[in-house]
Scaffold this active site. Structure first.
Site, PDB file in Angstrom:
ATOM      1  N   SER A 136      49.724 -19.355 -34.906  1.00  0.00           N
ATOM      2  CA  SER A 136      50.179 -17.959 -35.277  1.00  0.00           C
ATOM      3  C   SER A 136      51.167 -17.293 -34.532  1.00  0.00           C
ATOM      4  O   SER A 136      50.970 -17.707 -33.263  1.00  0.00           O
ATOM      5  CB  SER A 136      49.072 -17.078 -35.534  1.00  0.00           C
ATOM      6  OG  SER A 136      49.326 -15.700 -35.808  1.00  0.00           O
ATOM      7  N   TYR A 149      40.363 -14.006 -33.289  1.00  0.00           N
ATOM      8  CA  TYR A 149      41.588 -14.670 -34.112  1.00  0.00           C
ATOM      9  C   TYR A 149      42.753 -15.093 -33.252  1.00  0.00           C
ATOM     10  O   TYR A 149      42.954 -16.224 -33.226  1.00  0.00           O
ATOM     11  CB  TYR A 149      41.935 -13.722 -35.308  1.00  0.00           C
ATOM     12  CG  TYR A 149      43.082 -14.612 -36.231  1.00  0.00           C
ATOM     13  CD1 TYR A 149      42.852 -15.492 -36.907  1.00  0.00           C
ATOM     14  CD2 TYR A 149      44.254 -14.347 -36.004  1.00  0.00           C
ATOM     15  CE1 TYR A 149      43.613 -16.187 -37.674  1.00  0.00           C
ATOM     16  CE2 TYR A 149      45.299 -14.758 -36.370  1.00  0.00           C
ATOM     17  CZ  TYR A 149      45.068 -15.960 -37.348  1.00  0.00           C
ATOM     18  OH  TYR A 149      46.020 -16.548 -38.332  1.00  0.00           O
TER      19      TYR A 149
END
Length: 241
Positions: A136, A149
């Protein structure tokens, strides 16, 4: 990488970015095996003539189920795409759910490491092979509201970089794909400026074909540029995101 005739395992391929990845790869002549954990989405993907392994990669049993289903199969491409987020914000009432955090850490980090380790002999036996880890933009700089996350994606980024160095000179290439905010169930309710998942998948597939080390998708190109100039500025921007 020449995709025609290759076989790929794509985790998390029954929805979101993964759903577009498996279709675009099939369109390039790849035999696709995918994994999902939602029975309805697995059934819908099978109805679209895909081989689907139903397993939850948030626990060891799911890893075991995938590996059992792949026993004896030749895999040329492993795409670790499955991932999840979890609320972990001490500014909210109550304490974060540690069980949910543990499952997220296992899914986002442990599962790719386990699959890579188990499938490495198969991948090394192929004339040309690739591991694709989907991290990400938040692996570059975190946002305050999603520390678990962000930490898992930053860890997978570090793992990918070290693994690429280890495998230099072998037939196995390591590609890291860093998506921005993409229109998926994971990002529901998080603003309106999101990349369509089909475009994200297209850029990742293009990176596979070109044997890239990294694919900075969409707005992540800008974040990477800012980070290269001033990591502190990139962090400051993203922590407010």
């Amino acid at each position: 990488m020449q995709l025609q005739g290759k076989t790929a395992l794509v985790t998390g391929g029954t929805d979101g970015i993964g759903g577009h990845l498996i279709r675009q790869l099939r369109g390039k002549g790849v035999t696709v095996i995918t994994q999902g954990r939602n029975p309805e989405r697995c059934a819908a993907t099978r109805a679209d003539r895909f081989e689907v392994i139903e397993a939850d990669l948030g626990a060891q049993a799911g890893i075991d189920a995938v590996l059992a289903a792949l026993s004896g199969r030749q895999i040329d491409i492993l795409i670790n795409n499955a991932g999840a987020g979890v609320d972990h914000d001490f500014r909210d009432p109550g304490l974060p759910d540690l069980a949910a955090a543990d499952a997220t850490i296992f899914l986002n980090l442990n599962a790719p490491i386990h699959l890579i380790t188990a499938l490495m002999p198969v991948l090394k036996s192929r004339p040309e092979a690739m591991i694709v880890n989907v991290t990400s933009g938040l692996a570059i700089a975190p946002r305050a509201g999603g520390p678990v996350y962000c930490a898992t994606k930053a860890a997978l980024r570090s793992y990918s970089q070290a693994l690429r160095a280890q495998l230099k000179g072998t037939t196995v290439h390591v590609l890291e794909a860093l998506p921005p905010v993409v229109e998926t169930k994971l990002t529901a309710g998080r603003g309106n400026r999101k990349m369509p998942p089909e475009e994200c998948a297209r850029q990742i597939v293009s990176g596979i074909e070109s044997n890239a080390d990294e694919v900075n998708v969409g707005a992540v190109k800008v974040l990477q540029l800012v980070h290269s100039i001033s990591p502190a500025l990139a962090r400051s921007i993203m922590l407010r995101f």
